[in-house]
Design an enzyme around this catalytic site. Structure first.
Site, mmCIF file in Angstrom:
data_model
loop_
_atom_site.group_PDB
_atom_site.id
_atom_site.type_symbol
_atom_site.label_atom_id
_atom_site.label_comp_id
_atom_site.label_asym_id
_atom_site.label_seq_id
_atom_site.Cartn_x
_atom_site.Cartn_y
_atom_site.Cartn_z
ATOM 1 N N ASN A 223 -7.907 84.592 70.937
ATOM 2 C CA ASN A 223 -8.462 85.871 70.474
ATOM 3 C C ASN A 223 -8.763 85.641 68.991
ATOM 4 O OD1 ASN A 223 -7.974 87.150 72.993
ATOM 5 N ND2 ASN A 223 -5.816 87.267 72.435
ATOM 6 N N LYS A 300 -12.896 81.767 74.332
ATOM 7 C CA LYS A 300 -12.532 82.813 75.313
ATOM 8 C C LYS A 300 -13.618 83.872 75.200
ATOM 9 C CE LYS A 300 -8.966 86.413 76.006
ATOM 10 N NZ LYS A 300 -7.594 86.853 75.671
ATOM 11 N N GLU A 304 -10.766 90.270 78.424
ATOM 12 C CA GLU A 304 -9.808 91.127 77.722
ATOM 13 C C GLU A 304 -10.384 91.662 76.415
ATOM 14 O OE1 GLU A 304 -6.239 88.671 77.525
ATOM 15 O OE2 GLU A 304 -5.663 89.451 79.494
ATOM 16 N N ARG A 337 -12.945 78.817 78.530
ATOM 17 C CA ARG A 337 -11.887 79.346 79.396
ATOM 18 C C ARG A 337 -12.437 80.113 80.595
ATOM 19 N NH1 ARG A 337 -7.797 82.639 77.063
ATOM 20 N NH2 ARG A 337 -6.067 81.524 77.985
ATOM 21 N N ARG A 353 -8.207 91.047 91.015
ATOM 22 C CA ARG A 353 -8.384 90.227 89.811
ATOM 23 C C ARG A 353 -8.320 88.744 90.135
ATOM 24 N NH1 ARG A 353 -4.516 90.794 84.524
ATOM 25 N NH2 ARG A 353 -4.545 88.610 83.878
ATOM 26 N N LYS A 377 -6.577 78.514 83.976
ATOM 27 C CA LYS A 377 -5.134 78.780 84.081
ATOM 28 C C LYS A 377 -4.634 78.327 85.442
ATOM 29 C CE LYS A 377 -4.567 82.519 80.775
ATOM 30 N NZ LYS A 377 -3.937 83.785 80.388
ATOM 31 N N ASP A 382 -2.035 85.083 85.825
ATOM 32 C CA ASP A 382 -1.694 84.894 84.415
ATOM 33 C C ASP A 382 -0.275 84.352 84.232
ATOM 34 O OD1 ASP A 382 -1.996 84.959 81.704
ATOM 35 O OD2 ASP A 382 -1.809 87.122 81.480
ATOM 36 N N GLU A 410 5.820 83.143 78.111
ATOM 37 C CA GLU A 410 5.423 84.539 77.947
ATOM 38 C C GLU A 410 6.021 85.472 79.007
ATOM 39 O OE1 GLU A 410 1.180 85.077 77.883
ATOM 40 O OE2 GLU A 410 1.367 87.240 78.172
ATOM 41 N N GLU A 528 13.097 82.822 89.008
ATOM 42 C CA GLU A 528 12.273 83.426 90.065
ATOM 43 C C GLU A 528 13.139 84.353 90.925
ATOM 44 O OE1 GLU A 528 10.831 80.828 93.210
ATOM 45 O OE2 GLU A 528 9.028 82.039 93.402
ATOM 46 N N TRP A 559 -5.363 96.758 85.445
ATOM 47 C CA TRP A 559 -5.150 95.357 85.070
ATOM 48 C C TRP A 559 -5.146 94.385 86.246
ATOM 49 C CZ3 TRP A 559 -5.825 93.663 80.334
ATOM 50 C CH2 TRP A 559 -5.743 94.577 79.296
HETATM 51 C C1 GCU Z 1 -2.445 86.819 78.541
HETATM 52 C C2 GCU Z 1 -1.698 87.095 77.280
HETATM 53 C C3 GCU Z 1 -2.618 87.412 76.137
HETATM 54 C C4 GCU Z 1 -3.642 86.297 75.994
HETATM 55 C C5 GCU Z 1 -4.348 86.072 77.307
HETATM 56 C C6 GCU Z 1 -5.215 84.834 77.293
HETATM 57 O O1 GCU Z 1 -3.049 87.976 79.026
HETATM 58 O O2 GCU Z 1 -0.822 88.160 77.488
HETATM 59 O O3 GCU Z 1 -1.833 87.525 74.982
HETATM 60 O O4 GCU Z 1 -4.559 86.620 75.015
HETATM 61 O O5 GCU Z 1 -3.412 85.858 78.327
HETATM 62 O O6 GCU Z 1 -4.790 83.853 77.874
HETATM 63 O O7 GCU Z 1 -6.284 84.847 76.740
#
Ligand code: GCU
Length: 842
Positions: A223, A300, A304, A337, A353, A377, A382, A410, A528, A559
């Site tokens: 970001n 990216k 989001e 990405r 999603r 990913k 996620d 995370e 898990e 989401w």
């Molecule tokens: C997740 C994460 C975000 C991040 C996003 C990404 O959603 O919580 O903080 O920006 O992944 O991989 O871009």
């Protein structure tokens, strides 16, 4: 030269401190050093004279390593005069020039190396300079582990891209560079809107990464902040690249797609506009002028809230190629990405999603330039505790791909829970997608072997910070170490890698090796078990911190991390026949397996199917009973970590011993918070009781709301399931202490006393536990000083914490009393006290 030496020595000076800064590169003395020192040559020849060369670094590193590990002083020369009885490190070409072609060396792939310790002369020869440094680290790693067996072999990387992505923010002036999803302190690269002046940590990081053969770091958040492109910041990242260079680590940066508008003042960021193309060409030229060896860009887009080409009715490939063409003349790579998805309508049964990546990318295969790598990913959602592999890997036959893993935990305890990740990663890397009915392991797709692509590999999101432990947790470093090892060779065994790391990090004691191995290898399964089972996802709070439990947060929003749990049923129907069609995104054989309820493995059942709570799994249990049992099993495993670790007292330096113990105790308590929250949530929703009658029945607890309160008041907790019996108490004022007391009705005896309370980050309340007239313990609600997870401002599953006092003598009829002194926003919140007989944890 002076800078290289300075940073190098700075890192070594911490070696005896055992604060974690040197990670697995401690070069601690071998117990039987004197037996081996004599057999090691007394001279190192580093076949390169340039001080910024990784070969030069290799010479210094070998010298320091041999001194530390064997106590041996070895001279270092950069002349090729002597071959006999020396350690020669350099490129194959440099060696050939100096001594003629080395015998027995096979043709090496790019960045491969040859290590020969068989003769009097030790050869460490790289295909290129950084490969020679990799070889030096490999040699030192075996010596540091006490392995002196003569050997000669070549090793080559599985894939050329072995990157890490830091999500570090430049931030505004005034704020220390934050790290998105960072739990190890602020950024080592940025501070108050600028690149830091002191590059010591950047060098030390590059050193750790080079030793695991990571070859590039994207230093800023995906970001991305467009101000990174200012002249001052380009100079700043240039200094980071200078610090990385002697370790053969290249720098990459994340770009913000809208920069031509927000930074360049153009009216558009349309990727096909000439002015936009020139903007990026110029910016790129400026950056490469300062950093001629920059690895490339990471983008990216349309994800989001991030801007992207779709806003301009251009394709994602148009967007990616824009940057790819800008870096191409400079030899750079564009990592693009695949994490592209939109908000969805929950009432649409077919919305999913998980479908997004394939929907967005499959028709673009073949449309990307050859220096584009699509970074995917590992799972379609996620970084969840378990996901099936992203089906996109099977669609990108004419596109280079890289798998995106996350060392940052995370969704997996944010480095406050021990979770050794390679067993999870292996479920992805070893997965056979059966593309066109042929063997198609993900690790072979990303290595380019399966589809014969020019590039490919892996990227891991890593969140090191200024904390001395890098990740906030000593044990979490095994994940970073293992990431590099698996990026190089994904066929390596998770446990073997772990044990190398243990020996390098904690030494040779057998018990240390066995205990850390046992805990680590059980940790992912345990996590898990006490978070989300059967492929339902982690069940953490997805709207807020991604840390503690909050299963309801998954559903009824846009989401798309849905569980579709209602009173009778649970799970996403991702079948083609009746659901979102996701299973049909896989190649036929895999699709058929997942489409069918009977052939879907239990561990992914609720990922693919929507079933009743009493649906019977292949294991024979019902879904709901599996949830209950798994949560009890997982939390029970986490309880064992504390005594296991305590059995190592005296075998590990006290600084690291205490730091790890603190986190394991925290985890053991928080695993019970998880267990009870998830179990109570689903028991409530489904109305189906636990066959073993554990859920909702806690005979050894005294609820705070049932105690005699003075200066405390009862409050409901949200989400309800994160407090025992849904209520807690807080002090009635923010200045005056409260007391909660109760007469103990249990028989006299020795008990472990646990207190569950809530530790918010808005203050450091003080607690005292009294039994009869004895003060048993006094502590503060100061997790914010000791744990690195995301902010926790409310009474909920993130702040819920348990402290245990073992072996307390209690007389029936005595009073248990908690005194809570509020501090700031923390009103000494209290949930319950458990008086537990030996062997019971509840
Ligand atoms: C997740 C994460 C975000 C991040 C996003 C990404 O959603 O919580 O903080 O920006 O992944 O991989 O871009």
């Amino acid at each position: 030269m002076r800078r290289v030496l300075f940073t190098f020595l700075a890192s070594l000076s911490f070696a005896s401190g055992e604060n974690g800064l040197n990670g697995w590169l401690r070069y601690a003395p071998l117990p039987d050093a004197s037996q081996h020192a004599g057999s090691i040559p007394a001279t190192i020849v580093a076949l390169n004279s340039s001080t910024i060369s990784p070969v030069y670094t290799a010479g210094l590193e070998l010298q320091a390593g041999l001194k530390g590990i064997l106590g041996k002083t070895v001279s270092l020369s950069h002349q090729s005069s002597t071959e006999a009885s020396s350690i020669i490190v350099g490129t194959v070409d440099a060696y050939t020039k100096a001594y003629g072609r080395p015998r027995g060396v096979p043709k090496l792939d790019e960045e491969g190396f040859w290590l020969n310790t068989k003769g009097n002369t030790i050869q460490i020869l790289g295909q290129n300079e950084r490969a020679a440094l990799y070889g030096a680290f490999e040699y030192l790693s075996s010596i540091a582990q006490g392995s002196f067996k003569p050997t000669a072999y070549a090793t080559n990387p599985n894939a050329p891209i072995r990157w890490v992505n830091q999500w570090d923010n430049l931030d505004d002036s005034g704020t220390h560079g934050s790290v998105e999803r960072g739990y190890g302190g602020p950024s080592i690269f940025f501070d108050k809107g600028h690149v830091v002046q002191n590059m010591t940590r950047a060098s030390q990081y590059a050193r750790l990464l080079a030793s695991i053969r990571v070859n590039a770091v994207v230093v800023n958040n995906v970001n991305a902040n467009a101000t990174l492109l200012s002249a001052e910041n380009i100079e700043g990242i240039g200094r980071i690249a200078d610090a990385f260079r002697p370790y053969g680590v290249q720098l990459g940066i994340s770009l913000n797609f809208a920069s031509p508008e927000t930074f360049g003042g153009l009216p558009t960021a349309d990727p096909l506009e000439t002015s936009v193309i020139s903007f990026w060409t110029n910016v790129t030229t400026q950056i490469y002028r300062r950093i001629p060896d920059m690895a490339g860009y990471l983008v990216k887009a349309n994800s989001e809230g991030q801007p992207g080409p779709l806003q301009y009715n251009r394709t994602l490939a148009d967007g990616a190629n824009l940057f790819a063409r800008a870096v191409k003349p400079h030899g750079g790579i564009l990592m693009f990405r695949a994490f592209v998805y939109d908000q969805l309508n929950y009432t649409d049964w077919k919305a999913d999603r998980a479908n997004a990546a394939v929907d967005f990318f499959k028709d673009l295969d073949g449309k990307f330039d050859d220096n584009v790598v699509v970074q995917i990913k590992y799972g379609p959602i996620d970084f969840q505790v378990r996901e099936p592999v992203s089906p996109l890997f099977s669609h990108m036959k004419k596109t280079s791909t890289a798998v995106e893993l996350q060392v940052a935990q995370e969704y997996l305890g944010q480095q406050n829970h021990l979770v050794y990740l390679p067993p999870l990663w292996k479920t992805i890397l070893d997965f056979d997608l059966r593309v066109d009915g042929k063997k198609s392991l993900v690790r072979d797709i990303i290595s380019s072997e399966r589809f014969n692509r020019p590039l490919g590999g892996s990227a891991a999101v890593v969140n090191v910070g200024t904390n001395n432990t890098w990740l906030g947790s000593h044990l979490a470093m095994s994940n970073l170490y293992a990431y590099g090892r698996l990026a190089w060779d994904p066929t390596e065994d998770s446990q073997d890698i772990l044990q190398d790391w243990i020996r390098l990090t904690f030494g040779f004691d057998k018990r240390v090796l066995n205990v850390i191995t046992k805990m680590s290898m059980e940790s992912w399964q345990a996590y898990e078990n006490y978070s989300g089972n059967l492929g339902i996802q982690t069940l953490t709070d997805i709207l807020y911190t991604h840390f503690g439990p909050n299963p309801a947060s998954q559903d009824n929003n846009g989401w798309g991390q849905w569980t579709r749990a209602d009173r009778n049923t649970i799970g996403m129907d991702r079948t083609v026949s009746n659901g979102t069609g996701f299973s049909g995104q896989y190649p036929a054989e895999v699709a058929a397996r997942y489409e069918n309820l009977e052939t879907t493995p239990d561990e992914l059942l609720l990922w693919f199917h929507h079933v009743k709570y009493d649906y019977r799994l292949q294991s024979g249990k019902t879904v709901i009973q599996h949830f209950y049992d798994a949560h009890y099993e997982g939390a029970a495993t986490a309880q064992t970590f504390v005594p296991l670790w305590e059995s190592l007292k005296g075998k590990i330096d006290s600084e690291r011993y205490e730091a790890v113990l603190f986190r394991l105790k925290y985890q053991s308590g928080h695993s019970i918070v998880w267990r009870d929250a998830i179990n109570n949530f689903y028991a409530n929703l489904s109305g189906i009781p636990d066959e073993a009658k554990r859920v909702g029945n806690y005979p050894w607890r005294i609820e705070a709301e049932n105690m005699t309160l003075s200066g405390y008041q009862v409050v409901p907790v949200t989400p309800f399931e994160t407090a025992s019996k849904y209520n807690a108490v807080i002090t009635t004022s923010n200045t005056t202490a409260g007391t909660a007391s109760s007469t103990i009705k249990f028989p006299s005896g020795i008990y472990n006393v646990a207190v569950n309370y809530f530790d918010l980050n808005g203050g450091r309340a003080q607690y005292e536990l009294h039994i009869g007239d004895k003060l048993i313990g006094k502590w503060f609600g100061n997790n914010e000083d000791n744990l690195g997870h995301e902010p926790f401002a409310y009474l909920d599953g993130h702040s819920a914490t348990r402290i245990t006092f073992p072996g307390i003598k209690i007389q029936k009829g005595e009073t248990v009393k908690i005194v809570g002194v509020p501090n700031g926003a923390e009103l000494a919140p209290l949930d319950y006290v458990s008086i537990l007989p030996h062997g019971i944890v509840d």
